[in-house]
Design an enzyme around this catalytic site. Structure first.
Site, PDB file in Angstrom:
ATOM      1  N   LYS A  45     -43.776 -72.666-144.281  1.00 58.55           N
ATOM      2  CA  LYS A  45     -44.230 -71.383-143.731  1.00 58.55           C
ATOM      3  C   LYS A  45     -45.137 -70.698-144.755  1.00 58.55           C
ATOM      4  O   LYS A  45     -44.863 -70.733-145.959  1.00 58.55           O
ATOM      5  CB  LYS A  45     -43.004 -70.493-143.433  1.00 58.55           C
ATOM      6  CG  LYS A  45     -43.333 -69.055-143.043  1.00 58.55           C
ATOM      7  CD  LYS A  45     -44.062 -68.956-141.725  1.00 58.55           C
ATOM      8  CE  LYS A  45     -44.493 -67.517-141.404  1.00 58.55           C
ATOM      9  NZ  LYS A  45     -45.460 -67.449-140.288  1.00 58.55           N
ATOM     10  N   CYS A 129     -54.472 -65.348-141.154  1.00 60.23           N
ATOM     11  CA  CYS A 129     -53.357 -64.772-140.397  1.00 60.23           C
ATOM     12  C   CYS A 129     -53.828 -63.525-139.648  1.00 60.23           C
ATOM     13  O   CYS A 129     -54.314 -62.574-140.267  1.00 60.23           O
ATOM     14  CB  CYS A 129     -52.185 -64.416-141.314  1.00 60.23           C
ATOM     15  SG  CYS A 129     -50.866 -63.620-140.364  1.00 60.23           S
TER      16      CYS A 129
HETATM   17  C1  SIN Z   1     -47.579 -65.038-138.646  1.00 59.01           C
HETATM   18  O1  SIN Z   1     -46.623 -65.156-139.430  1.00 59.01           O
HETATM   19  O2  SIN Z   1     -47.876 -63.951-138.138  1.00 59.01           O
HETATM   20  C2  SIN Z   1     -48.412 -66.229-138.310  1.00 59.01           C
HETATM   21  C3  SIN Z   1     -49.135 -66.712-139.492  1.00 59.01           C
HETATM   22  C4  SIN Z   1     -50.527 -67.117-139.201  1.00 59.01           C
HETATM   23  O3  SIN Z   1     -50.950 -67.119-138.038  1.00 59.01           O
HETATM   24  O4  SIN Z   1     -51.244 -67.445-140.143  1.00 59.01           O
END
Ligand code: SIN
Length: 310
Positions: A45, A129
């Site tokens: 993540k 993001c």
């Molecule tokens: C998120 O955690 O909002 C998604 C991350 C991303 O789209 O880079």
């Protein structure tokens, strides 16, 4: 070389498949499940300096054509993923670490720590993001992207990759590629993150389907496949010294094959993994193997960039 083996940065992968960062990779047990799965590699993540709980729930919704999310970078903080990288068996399955600092300085601090750890983790720097309120996507600001890549190249001083948002205009493909091509240490380009700030409406409830940002969020799945393929191919053509990781709209071997034809070396799976779970990788590998054999390609690399134009 086996029928499905792939390579990136000179590293061999058992097959070209891995998760898209954000899906099934926040916690060690989720990463372990990917390690145990038929994926050829895995990515963590996107991490920030400190742990984040992310945006309020509900923040992900599946739809008939894919998904919408506004997670807001919920993650356990970079030391948690660095700890995983330090214990991970990199020879058995390569590990990517996704980094998404909220500022340039945050990214440099994390990159310096990863460099110091000296483990064979592959960094994917997330420039795209769309879901942190008040923090625009870096890769939509070419001067900010240039500053980030200059600093990352200097501080990290070894090959890394970038996770890009989708672009929708030829001039933007040209401009983004020109920035990327200034930095030889940017060795791979992942196309694409979700198409940001879309709106899904539930007509029964006359309502949005996720809570953050008044329902605006990044979409993935069927909605994004043609945009993802266009971005993979656009950067494959414009960045000949770099490799491409495809991401977007993969739910069967057919879409994996499309990404390879467009120019991808590896292919990530997001929405379909979220919906089907890590067992999807065995199915996708079997479908891809069947397709490659039927088409007469010896391996995924043989199909890479073989897209014909009319
Ligand atoms: C998120 O955690 O909002 C998604 C991350 C991303 O789209 O880079």
């Amino acid at each position: 070389m086996s029928l499905l083996s792939a390579s990136l940065l000179g590293i061999e992968f058992a097959n070209p498949l891995l998760n898209a960062s954000g899906v099934h990779c926040r916690y060690h047990d989720e990463l372990d499940a990917l390690f145990q799965s038929a994926a050829g590699s895995l990515v963590t993540k996107s991490c920030t300096l400190a742990p984040r709980t992310g945006n309020p729930e509900p923040r992900y919704a599946a739809t008939p054509l894919g998904s919408i999310n506004s997670m807001g970078l919920p993650n356990e903080g970079y030391p948690y993923y660095l700890d995983y990288a330090q214990r991970h068996d990199h020879a058995a399955k390569p590990l990517f670490m996704s980094v998404a600092g909220l500022t340039l300085d945050d990214n440099m601090q994390m990159l310096a720590a990863i460099r110091e750890a000296a483990r064979p983790v592959i960094v994917e720097l997330n420039l795209s993001c769309p879901n942190v309120p008040g923090k625009p996507q870096i890769a939509y600001d070419f001067e900010a992207m240039d500053r980030m890549l200059e600093a990352a190249s200097r501080v990290y001083a070894q090959p890394f990759g970038v996770k890009m948002p989708p672009y929708f205009d030829i001039a933007h493909f040209d401009e983004a590629a020109a920035v990327l091509n200034r930095y030889p240490l940017v060795a791979f380009v992942t196309c694409i993150n979700s198409i940001g700030n879309a709106l899904v409406i539930d007509i029964e409830h006359e309502s949005v389907v996720i809570r953050p940002k008044d329902g605006f969020g990044g979409i993935g799945g069927d909605y994004v496949l043609p945009t993802a393929l266009a971005n993979v191919n656009a950067f494959h053509r414009r960045c000949p010294a770099k490799e491409i990781i495809g991401c977007g709209g993969v739910k069967s071997g057919a879409e994996v094959f499309m990404h390879l034809l467009a120019g991808a070396s590896l292919v990530q799976v997001g929405t379909a993994l979220q919906e089907e779970g890590p067992g999807i990788f065995a199915r996708l590998n079997a479908e891809l193997a069947e397709l490659l054999a039927r088409k007469g390609y010896a391996n995924p690399q043989a199909a890479r960039g073989k897209l014909r134009t009319l």
